[in-house]
Design a protein around this motif. Sequence first.
Motif, PDB file in Angstrom:
ATOM      1  N   ALA A  15      24.156 -41.982  -0.487  1.00 19.68           N
ATOM      2  CA  ALA A  15      24.124 -43.310  -1.114  1.00 19.68           C
ATOM      3  C   ALA A  15      22.980 -43.427  -2.114  1.00 19.68           C
ATOM      4  CB  ALA A  15      24.002 -44.384  -0.044  1.00 19.68           C
ATOM      5  N   ILE A  16      21.815 -42.897  -1.751  1.00 19.17           N
ATOM      6  CA  ILE A  16      20.660 -42.952  -2.646  1.00 19.17           C
ATOM      7  C   ILE A  16      20.935 -42.182  -3.936  1.00 19.17           C
ATOM      8  CG2 ILE A  16      18.311 -42.061  -2.926  1.00 19.17           C
ATOM      9  CD1 ILE A  16      17.852 -42.813   0.037  1.00 19.17           C
ATOM     10  N   SER A  47      22.512 -38.014   6.304  1.00 20.27           N
ATOM     11  CA  SER A  47      23.432 -37.453   5.304  1.00 20.27           C
ATOM     12  C   SER A  47      24.070 -38.561   4.470  1.00 20.27           C
ATOM     13  CB  SER A  47      24.524 -36.622   5.990  1.00 20.27           C
ATOM     14  OG  SER A  47      23.973 -35.535   6.695  1.00 20.27           O
ATOM     15  N   VAL A  48      24.507 -39.606   5.146  1.00 18.26           N
ATOM     16  CA  VAL A  48      25.139 -40.723   4.452  1.00 18.26           C
ATOM     17  C   VAL A  48      24.118 -41.464   3.586  1.00 18.26           C
ATOM     18  CG1 VAL A  48      26.303 -42.939   4.766  1.00 18.26           C
ATOM     19  CG2 VAL A  48      26.960 -40.971   6.174  1.00 18.26           C
ATOM     20  N   ALA A  79      31.980 -39.392  -3.281  1.00 18.21           N
ATOM     21  CA  ALA A  79      30.850 -39.504  -2.358  1.00 18.21           C
ATOM     22  C   ALA A  79      31.340 -39.786  -0.942  1.00 18.21           C
ATOM     23  CB  ALA A  79      29.903 -40.611  -2.818  1.00 18.21           C
ATOM     24  N   VAL A  80      32.383 -40.603  -0.822  1.00 19.70           N
ATOM     25  CA  VAL A  80      32.941 -40.942   0.491  1.00 19.70           C
ATOM     26  C   VAL A  80      33.766 -39.778   1.048  1.00 19.70           C
ATOM     27  CG1 VAL A  80      34.478 -42.488   1.752  1.00 19.70           C
ATOM     28  CG2 VAL A  80      32.948 -43.410  -0.008  1.00 19.70           C
ATOM     29  N   LEU A  81      34.744 -39.342   0.277  1.00 21.93           N
ATOM     30  CA  LEU A  81      35.631 -38.278   0.753  1.00 21.93           C
ATOM     31  C   LEU A  81      34.895 -36.949   0.888  1.00 21.93           C
ATOM     32  CD1 LEU A  81      38.848 -38.996  -1.357  1.00 21.93           C
ATOM     33  CD2 LEU A  81      38.301 -39.763   0.964  1.00 21.93           C
ATOM     34  N   GLY A  82      33.902 -36.731   0.050  1.00 21.81           N
ATOM     35  CA  GLY A  82      33.199 -35.458   0.055  1.00 21.81           C
ATOM     36  C   GLY A  82      32.370 -35.207   1.289  1.00 21.81           C
ATOM     37  N   ASN A  83      32.096 -36.229   2.071  1.00 24.21           N
ATOM     38  CA  ASN A  83      31.303 -36.037   3.283  1.00 24.21           C
ATOM     39  C   ASN A  83      32.145 -35.772   4.531  1.00 24.21           C
ATOM     40  OD1 ASN A  83      28.367 -36.146   2.944  1.00 24.21           O
ATOM     41  ND2 ASN A  83      28.740 -38.144   2.008  1.00 24.21           N
ATOM     42  N   LEU A  84      33.445 -35.824   4.398  1.00 19.87           N
ATOM     43  CA  LEU A  84      34.293 -35.607   5.574  1.00 19.87           C
ATOM     44  C   LEU A  84      34.122 -34.214   6.179  1.00 19.87           C
ATOM     45  CD1 LEU A  84      37.585 -37.430   4.478  1.00 19.87           C
ATOM     46  CD2 LEU A  84      35.693 -38.296   5.878  1.00 19.87           C
ATOM     47  N   ILE A  88      24.980 -43.230 -10.771  1.00 21.24           N
ATOM     48  CA  ILE A  88      25.786 -44.238 -11.463  1.00 21.24           C
ATOM     49  C   ILE A  88      24.968 -44.906 -12.568  1.00 21.24           C
ATOM     50  CG2 ILE A  88      26.864 -46.509 -11.178  1.00 21.24           C
ATOM     51  CD1 ILE A  88      27.896 -45.588  -8.484  1.00 21.24           C
ATOM     52  N   LYS A  89      23.694 -45.085 -12.327  1.00 17.67           N
ATOM     53  CA  LYS A  89      22.837 -45.721 -13.320  1.00 17.67           C
ATOM     54  C   LYS A  89      22.656 -44.837 -14.556  1.00 17.67           C
ATOM     55  CE  LYS A  89      18.055 -47.196 -14.142  1.00 17.67           C
ATOM     56  NZ  LYS A  89      16.665 -47.176 -13.609  1.00 17.67           N
TER      57      LYS A  89
END
Length: 457
Positions: free
Chosen positions: A164-165, A159-160, A355-360, A171-172
């Motif tokens: 990240a991918i 999932s992580v 992306a970080v907070l959304g996976n909690l 972002i690009k």
Amino acid sequence: MPSHLLPLAFWGFLLIYGGTLYVISPRAPTAATFYDGVSAGGRGVSAIPLTLSVFISWIFAKSVTNAANLGATYGAVGALAYATYWLSIPVAGIVIYRLRTRLGASSMTEFLVGRYGRGAAIAFSAAILVRLYNEVWSNTAVVGGYFGAPGTTGYITASVAFTAITLAYSIKGGLRGSIVTDGVQAVVFVALVVLLSASVLPAHGVGTLLASGDWRLDAGLDLLLVAGLQVFSYPFHDPVLTDRGFLARERTMLRAFLVAGILGFVAIAGFGLIGAHAMLSGIDVMGNAPAAVARSMGLGAFFLMSVVMMSSAGSTLDSTFSSLARSVARDMPRLAGNLHADRLRTGAIAMTVFAVLGNLPMLAGTDILRATTISGTMVIGLAPVFIFHGARRAALNFHLSFWTGIGIGIVQAFGAVPDGLHIGDGPYAALLGANAWGLALCTALFWLPLPRARGTA
């Protein structure tokens, strides 16, 4: 495929998938490219790419799983219940077409500011952020489920890694990159779904599958009615969909939304019938009907199903990131009076934080169906606002409708809907009652005669 090679195949595809999309995603050097989807040469989005993008960006991994799970529980009734949500796309297309041609709006928030004031647009933007937040975890959780059971190392790691991918190429390329990669993801999704469906559906015959289930409130019909009510509000709080309503000329956009809605309905209904196949075949779906059916067909089919899920989840997640960047870095600052808030770095930071907070919630094991039903109830107050967009109501009418819907959604989320308001006695009786009576109340409050402030459009 030998079983010991399956994990290697999963991880190999994930890396190839991410690398390929990163390479084909065009770099977004300007705000117009990053936030508005304009090409490097200044061209807008044409009909076919827009249709494919709307289609695949709304084929969420969680939705495919939910549709199949409901098909496994309620047969064709469950499949059609979830597919009904895709009628939201034509509804949104028609409303946005009218907002643009009759009112000259260039965005949803611009319409709200002009008609109901800045406070209405801020409340609406907050609802959008909740929606986008839910889209992160509810899609990464589905992908993780193909690498291990919830809570396991494989599940969390996949999932992580998937997040990240997707974040890297988002972002690009920003919104332009999302449009381009959506085309690739749509082709992969459709090809594999046709292949899998051709392997599954003939086992019982389409007629038998369509006849499965019972048309009773306690057998899935209650959820179908919920979806039928929510299509008039649900699409308007999803910028993944509505942002695309302003990327092409009005008629091009409308045609794209109508076609994408039909394709989406058929695709989701078809996946629901895969779940109905599981019900008729006595397959124990264990909360993930697509995976269970694919596993029953062999490891090769199970691998192909995981590819389908990664494609659908990736298309939604990159669209979510681009909409988050636009909302946080451009739309919300403009509501505060900063008309030049379109820095690319701010958008990239917004993507990363979510992306970080959304996976909690994914790590906490939240039920993915709740990402649809709860948020859908909370925004029922948007239905009269956008469906009756030509009405000139007071700003207070907006807030009465909107915040009443939010309150009803919270009550429903905590299971506190009074028994007397339930409709039927099925598992979604409270949800149906909350949406039916709540929508009626929100509409009445929207039409409540109130004086409009001077200068209100």
